[in-house]
Design a protein around this motif. Structure first.
Motif, mmCIF file in Angstrom:
data_model
loop_
_atom_site.group_PDB
_atom_site.id
_atom_site.type_symbol
_atom_site.label_atom_id
_atom_site.label_comp_id
_atom_site.label_asym_id
_atom_site.label_seq_id
_atom_site.Cartn_x
_atom_site.Cartn_y
_atom_site.Cartn_z
ATOM 1 N N LYS A 428 0.842 -1.193 0.000
ATOM 2 C CA LYS A 428 0.000 0.000 0.000
ATOM 3 C C LYS A 428 0.875 1.241 0.000
ATOM 4 N N GLU A 429 0.501 2.247 -0.834
ATOM 5 C CA GLU A 429 1.215 3.516 -0.870
ATOM 6 C C GLU A 429 0.811 4.345 0.342
ATOM 7 N N VAL A 430 1.815 4.729 1.163
ATOM 8 C CA VAL A 430 1.557 5.516 2.367
ATOM 9 C C VAL A 430 2.653 6.563 2.509
ATOM 10 N N LEU A 431 2.435 7.516 3.386
ATOM 11 C CA LEU A 431 3.480 8.474 3.717
ATOM 12 C C LEU A 431 4.662 7.737 4.336
ATOM 13 N N LYS A 432 5.873 8.273 4.087
ATOM 14 C CA LYS A 432 7.074 7.560 4.541
ATOM 15 C C LYS A 432 7.140 7.412 6.055
ATOM 16 N N ASP A 433 6.538 8.357 6.793
ATOM 17 C CA ASP A 433 6.579 8.258 8.257
ATOM 18 C C ASP A 433 5.265 7.735 8.819
ATOM 19 N N ALA A 434 4.523 7.003 8.010
ATOM 20 C CA ALA A 434 3.215 6.510 8.439
ATOM 21 C C ALA A 434 3.346 5.487 9.564
ATOM 22 N N VAL A 435 2.242 5.288 10.261
ATOM 23 C CA VAL A 435 2.182 4.285 11.331
ATOM 24 C C VAL A 435 1.737 2.950 10.736
ATOM 25 N N ILE A 436 2.496 1.912 11.010
ATOM 26 C CA ILE A 436 2.136 0.557 10.595
ATOM 27 C C ILE A 436 1.810 -0.250 11.849
ATOM 28 N N THR A 437 0.654 -0.874 11.844
ATOM 29 C CA THR A 437 0.276 -1.745 12.961
ATOM 30 C C THR A 437 0.489 -3.196 12.551
ATOM 31 N N LEU A 438 1.305 -3.892 13.314
ATOM 32 C CA LEU A 438 1.581 -5.304 13.054
ATOM 33 C C LEU A 438 0.719 -6.169 13.975
ATOM 34 N N ILE A 439 0.035 -7.113 13.390
ATOM 35 C CA ILE A 439 -0.791 -8.049 14.162
ATOM 36 C C ILE A 439 -0.060 -9.385 14.218
ATOM 37 N N PRO A 440 0.453 -9.760 15.391
ATOM 38 C CA PRO A 440 1.177 -11.034 15.477
ATOM 39 C C PRO A 440 0.216 -12.212 15.598
ATOM 40 N N SER A 441 0.729 -13.362 15.235
ATOM 41 C CA SER A 441 -0.025 -14.599 15.407
ATOM 42 C C SER A 441 0.231 -15.153 16.802
ATOM 43 N N SER A 442 -0.812 -15.618 17.424
ATOM 44 C CA SER A 442 -0.649 -16.327 18.697
ATOM 45 C C SER A 442 -0.675 -17.834 18.473
ATOM 46 N N GLY A 443 -0.516 -18.224 17.197
ATOM 47 C CA GLY A 443 -0.517 -19.645 16.878
ATOM 48 C C GLY A 443 -1.926 -20.217 16.908
ATOM 49 N N PRO A 444 -2.035 -21.497 16.718
ATOM 50 C CA PRO A 444 -3.359 -22.128 16.752
ATOM 51 C C PRO A 444 -3.999 -21.993 18.128
ATOM 52 N N VAL A 445 -5.312 -22.031 18.169
ATOM 53 C CA VAL A 445 -6.026 -22.043 19.447
ATOM 54 C C VAL A 445 -5.660 -23.321 20.195
ATOM 55 N N LYS A 446 -5.207 -23.156 21.447
ATOM 56 C CA LYS A 446 -4.826 -24.311 22.260
ATOM 57 C C LYS A 446 -5.647 -24.333 23.544
ATOM 58 N N VAL A 447 -6.039 -25.526 23.934
ATOM 59 C CA VAL A 447 -6.824 -25.698 25.160
ATOM 60 C C VAL A 447 -6.165 -26.782 26.002
ATOM 61 N N PRO A 448 -6.242 -26.655 27.332
ATOM 62 C CA PRO A 448 -5.640 -27.681 28.193
ATOM 63 C C PRO A 448 -6.502 -28.933 28.252
#
Length: 650
Positions: A428-448
């Protein structure tokens, strides 16, 4: 004709049913024709290799029927000379022209990517700012041509290329000519694409810089609304509307289009050429100013379902094909209702100082366009997906972005702490000092794994299913502590975190077996069995066995029992002959048999207990009764000669 050298990344011949005699041929001893990538009404375009310079080019080869027309050939060659002299980063370059055995051709720059038509077909209308940012380099290219006295004559989305590296280029100046070369076009012939043709082109066949401006205005309208302003059953009906109707403001179809963009489209598509910007450079200046004052998040609303415009009776839909038309104006104007518009009012002459100042602004605008929209204020969001979040953050910050880390989201495929997505998205074309939000993966849903020990098989399966896991296979083993049919343990163990849907195996008790407490001290055996839920009774009996030691039990060891069952234990009182074990009567101990204290290792780890007893000089026998890993009983206790065997239970 449709532009072709800008086709998608994977090129395929347009028509594979008819053999093309040019395929595989070395044209003019220089260009090896590899594939045909498009065919239009005037020429075909081929992908070729320039063997002299070892570069890929696009060859536009006229159809044989046209190549036989000397006037057409003259115009074709004149085009090559005009466009080859036009050097601008937003214009597809012409390298060479020539003829070989009746094949008249142009050698042109090959630009892999997509056309504006492809983008419209895939995405529909574009956000206002994005539409303007595509049009500005188009206007810069047309403006450069207009300043050299050249008119494109066929401005349309098919002739605007969006290269893979983000450049915007105007292609197919194939019908352009110098403004003062009016005698090169036969009287009464219209050249262009009817959907973008200006009123004066329809009525008089005259095309100048303002005709290109009109077409650019129609194209901007289409980018903003996703449709052409006029559709009709025939070219004549579309031509009629160009002459008699006024292109509507884009906001009438798409609420939220900025008023400045409405004004730009309406000015460029005015039916009176005198009221339009004088050329593409003048329109470029207005477009840059409009972009400067436009809010960065200006995104028009979607039109209401079923909404139509008075100029668009068919509603929304894919635009029709837009071939370049070479047709008789006489035939097109056969309908008496299509007539030239009334002569325009002559505008006042502006002072020389104003024109000079405007020229300076125009030149500066063209020069600055590349900086403003490519290498200057804007850049592309880097591709960070799949990278470690910390590494991706460092890379983006190194490029000047401000990076925020959003809340993690589960993903079945991407490992934990990898970048799942970014906002804005990569590319995506954005301003050079734009804010980028990174969404990390928490991996697959795990249950005990839930605690299902001592539950029945049915209850255990239900509880496992409730948390999103899958009950797996079942095995059965005897147990000293768990009643028949109840769960002894799970595999994986209780508390282990698993991906949703993973299988959990159950180990059931094949029956509660009576623990073997023989040879255990009576008080220790009684306490152990009570702890396990049994109800023991102890009876004393004279026996040669060591006093205070279990010599019998009912039920017998390893017999299947039930929880809370009564157990009778027989405890030895020792012999009644006065015999005493040596360690019970030190005075009667055999000479040389010194008594050694026996370490009390109860409740210690088995390994530690064994080590301590052996260090003290005793032999050790280990018996499993509870499986806890800790010593629950020990016999004998007190003192005994070194070398005596001590039994421990765990």
């Amino acid at each position: 004709m449709p532009s072709a050298w800008q086709t998608a990344r994977k090129l395929t011949p347009v028509d594979t049913t008819v053999a093309d005699p040019l395929l595989g041929r070395l044209l003019d001893g220089r260009y090896r024709v590899e594939s045909r990538i498009a065919r239009g009404g005037m020429a075909a375009v081929y992908l070729a290799l320039d063997v002299r310079l070892d570069r890929t080019v696009a060859l536009k080869v006229m159809h044989p029927s046209l190549a036989e027309d000397p006037d057409f050939v003259r115009r074709f060659i004149g085009e090559a000379k005009s466009v080859a002299s036009l050097s601008h980063p937003n214009v597809v370059h012409v390298f060479d022209q020539g003829a070989d055995a009746g094949n008249v051709y142009l050698s042109m720059e090959y630009v892999p990517g997509r056309t504006m038509r492809d983008v419209l077909r895939e995405r529909g209308r574009l956000p206002a700012r994005e539409a303007l940012e595509i049009m500005i380099p188009v206007l810069a290219a047309l403006g450069a041509a207009h300043q050299t006295g050249m008119v494109h004559r066929d401005v349309k989305p098919e002739n605007v290329l969006l290269s893979d590296d983000g450049r915007v280029k105007v292609a197919d100046f194939g019908l352009a000519r110098a403004i003062d070369a009016g005698n090169q076009t036969k009287t009464g012939v219209m050249i262009g694409t009817i959907a973008y043709m200006s009123p004066e082109q329809v009525t008089s066949g005259v095309a100048d810089t303002r005709s290109d401006v009109y077409a650019a205005g129609v194209m901007l309208f289409e980018l903003l609304t996703g449709q052409q302003p006029y559709l009709g059953e025939s070219p004549m009906s579309v031509a009629y509307r160009h002459v008699h109707d006024r292109v509507p403001a884009p906001s009438t179809l798409v609420p939220g289009v900025p008023a400045a963009l409405d004004a730009l489209v309406l000015a460029a598509t005015d039916r009176d050429p005198a009221r339009r910007p004088t050329d593409a450079t003048a329109m470029l200046v207005a477009a840059v100013e409009t972009h400067r004052v436009m809010p960065h998040d200006s995104t028009p609303q979607r039109p209401l379902p079923g909404a139509t415009s008075p100029s668009m009776p068919r509603g929304f839909g894919a635009p029709p094909a837009n071939p370049t038309m070479v047709a008789s104006r006489t035939e097109m104007l056969a309908a008496p209702e299509i007539a030239p518009p009334a002569p325009a009012r002559r505008r006042g002459v502006r002072p020389v100082w104003f024109l000079a100042a405007l020229a300076v602004v125009m030149v500066a605008a063209i020069a600055g366009t590349g900086w403003w929209f490519s290498e200057g204020r804007y850049t592309k969001v880097p591709e960070l997906l799949g990278l470690n979040v910390a590494l991706a953050k460092a890379q983006a910050e190194k490029q000047g972005f401000t990076v925020k880390i959003g809340p993690a989201e589960h993903d079945d495929k991407l490992a934990e702490d990898k970048v799942l997505r970014s906002d804005p998205e990569p590319g995506k074309e954005v301003l050079k000092d734009a804010v980028i939000t990174l969404i990390p993966s928490s991996g697959p849903v795990k249950v005990p794994v839930p605690n299902v020990v001592n539950l029945s098989e049915g209850d255990a399966r239900a509880k496992i299913s409730e948390v999103g896991l899958t009950p797996g296979s079942v095995s059965r083993v005897p147990s000293d502590t768990v009643q028949r049919g109840l769960v002894m343990r799970t595999s994986p163990a209780v508390g282990t975190r698993l991906r949703e849907g993973s299988k959990v195996q159950l180990v059931l008790s094949a029956g509660l077996l009576m623990p073997d407490v023989s040879e255990m001290q009576c008080d220790q055996a009684d306490a152990f069995l009570r702890q396990k839920g049994f109800n023991p009774t102890v009876v004393q009996q004279t026996d040669q066995a060591q006093p205070n030691t279990i010599i019998a039990q009912v039920p017998a060891a390893r017999a299947e029992v039930t929880a809370g069952q009564a157990v009778q234990l027989t405890c030895s009182k020792g012999p009644d002959t006065g015999f005493h074990w040596p360690w019970e009567n030190p005075d009667n101990a055999q000479p040389g048999q010194a008594l050694v204290p026996i370490p009390d290792v109860r409740f210690k780890k088995v390994t530690d207990a064994v080590s301590e007893l052996r260090t003290a000089g005793f032999r050790v026998r280990v018996r499993k009764i509870a499986g806890t890993g800790a010593v629950v009983a020990e016999n004998p206790l007190g003192q005994a000669p070194a070398g005596t065997r001590v039994t421990i239970w765990h």
